[in-house]
Scaffold this motif. Structure first.
Motif, short mmCIF file in Angstrom:
data_model
loop_
_atom_site.label_atom_id
_atom_site.label_comp_id
_atom_site.label_asym_id
_atom_site.label_seq_id
_atom_site.Cartn_x
_atom_site.Cartn_y
_atom_site.Cartn_z
N LEU A 128 3.60 -8.05 2.39
CA LEU A 128 3.22 -7.54 1.07
C LEU A 128 2.47 -6.22 1.19
O LEU A 128 2.66 -5.30 0.39
N GLY A 129 1.60 -6.14 2.21
CA GLY A 129 0.89 -4.88 2.44
C GLY A 129 1.84 -3.75 2.78
O GLY A 129 1.68 -2.61 2.31
N LEU A 130 2.86 -4.06 3.59
CA LEU A 130 3.84 -3.03 3.95
C LEU A 130 4.64 -2.61 2.72
O LEU A 130 4.96 -1.43 2.54
N MET A 131 4.97 -3.57 1.84
CA MET A 131 5.67 -3.23 0.62
C MET A 131 4.85 -2.27 -0.23
O MET A 131 5.39 -1.32 -0.83
N ARG A 132 3.54 -2.48 -0.29
CA ARG A 132 2.69 -1.57 -1.06
C ARG A 132 2.69 -0.17 -0.45
O ARG A 132 2.74 0.84 -1.17
N LEU A 133 2.63 -0.10 0.86
CA LEU A 133 2.65 1.20 1.53
C LEU A 133 3.97 1.93 1.26
O LEU A 133 3.98 3.12 0.92
N VAL A 134 5.08 1.21 1.41
CA VAL A 134 6.38 1.83 1.15
C VAL A 134 6.46 2.32 -0.28
O VAL A 134 6.92 3.44 -0.56
N ALA A 164 4.01 3.23 -2.27
CA ALA A 164 3.15 4.40 -2.46
C ALA A 164 3.81 5.65 -1.89
O ALA A 164 3.80 6.72 -2.53
N TRP A 165 4.40 5.53 -0.71
CA TRP A 165 5.03 6.71 -0.09
C TRP A 165 6.30 7.13 -0.82
O TRP A 165 6.58 8.32 -0.94
N ARG A 166 7.03 6.17 -1.36
CA ARG A 166 8.22 6.54 -2.14
C ARG A 166 7.82 7.23 -3.44
O ARG A 166 8.48 8.17 -3.88
N ARG A 167 6.74 6.76 -4.06
CA ARG A 167 6.28 7.43 -5.27
C ARG A 167 5.81 8.84 -4.98
O ARG A 167 5.83 9.72 -5.85
N SER A 172 11.81 9.03 1.02
CA SER A 172 12.93 8.09 0.89
C SER A 172 12.82 6.96 1.91
O SER A 172 13.79 6.26 2.17
N VAL A 173 11.64 6.78 2.48
CA VAL A 173 11.44 5.74 3.50
C VAL A 173 11.70 4.37 2.90
O VAL A 173 11.49 4.14 1.70
N THR A 174 12.18 3.44 3.74
CA THR A 174 12.45 2.07 3.29
C THR A 174 11.58 1.09 4.07
O THR A 174 11.02 1.42 5.13
#
Length: 267
Positions: A44-50, A52-55, A59-61
């Motif tokens: 879940l923490g990694l999903m939040r990081l992804v 934030a960086w996509r926003r 284009s990182v996944t």
């Protein structure tokens, strides 16, 4: 884990990335070659990081980062993906009567819908969350009111799916049952709780009947209670469940304090 990480401003430098990950982990100095999952990062923490960086324009996944969960690798990946399109902006749909019309299932919802049907390979089961929360002193009437407000707030909790695989938001109250077990004790009480748990954990809710969300309250001896929450994965994922439980707690404990309005629906 702390709150949602702040996306870096103006680029994806090593300093930006390190600061964002450090904030997400609530950690001090990070070793650039240490496995971040070993340091406490979870999915879940990694999903939040992804997110934030996509926003912020990358284009990182999720898969890019989970394959190499170390800062030294993330520096290169994020710099490489910094020129991507990121996550497109989503404009809230206007509120109108059309919001109640049927709309298509997502690909994942469709898989869950087909797979729960008998005759499918490894099918005949429903992917769902079955949660039990033990406590004391929950008031059934107050809880029913909070649940009704919860399903009114989140349309997918009252969603139904028709025979053509299209979904719509219903308008019914929360599906809520109360089991008064206060007169039972010992083996009789244990057997009844085991029966209710078996029914709860092996449920196969009917999407056509709007059964994607349900709740039950067991009243136990000594003012104890057991709250059972069932959320079908056609209606929400693990992060959704956390949001719903937080909203339910607020609606129960602070019924006179409105939650902020939602700007988007699942539609």
């Amino acid at each position: 884990m702390t709150g949602t990480p702040r996306p870096p401003d103006g680029g994806f430098t090593a300093e930006d990335i390190r600061a964002t990950v450090t904030e997400a982990l609530g950690a001090g100095e990070l070793d650039e070659d240490r496995d971040l999952f070993a340091l406490g990062l979870d999915s879940l923490g990694l999903m939040r990081l992804v997110g934030a960086w996509r926003r912020a324009g990358s284009s990182v996944t999720f898969q890019d980062l989970v394959d190499k969960p170390v800062l030294s690798a993330w520096y290169a990946i994020l710099r490489e993906r910094a020129g991507g399109t990121g996550t497109p902006a989503v404009a809230p749909a206007p509120t109108s009567g059309d919001d109640e019309s049927p709309f298509a299932l997502s690909a994942m919802q469709h898989a869950y819908w087909i797979g729960r049907q008998d005759g499918q390979p490894l099918g005949g089961v429903a992917p769902h969350f079955a949660v039990e929360l033990d406590g004391t002193g929950l008031d059934p009437a107050r809880l029913r009111t909070a649940l009704d407000h919860l399903v009114a707030r989140h349309g997918m909790l009252r969603a139904s799916v028709d025979a053509d695989g299209r979904q719509w938001y219903g308008d019914g109250p929360a599906r809520f049952a109360v089991h008064d077990l206060r007169a039972l004790s010992g083996e009789e009480l244990s057997a009844r709780l085991a029966e209710l748990r078996e029914r709860h954990t092996h449920a196969r809710p009917d999407p056509a009947a709007g059964e994607l969300f349900r709740a039950a309250l067991c009243l136990l001896p000594g003012d104890r209670t057991r709250l059972q929450i069932g959320l079908d994965m056609m209606a929400g994922d693990a992060l959704s469940l956390r949001v719903l439980l937080a909203d339910l707690r607020h609606l129960y404990t602070h019924p006179d304090v409105p939650l902020p309005p939602l700007s988007l629906t699942y539609r």
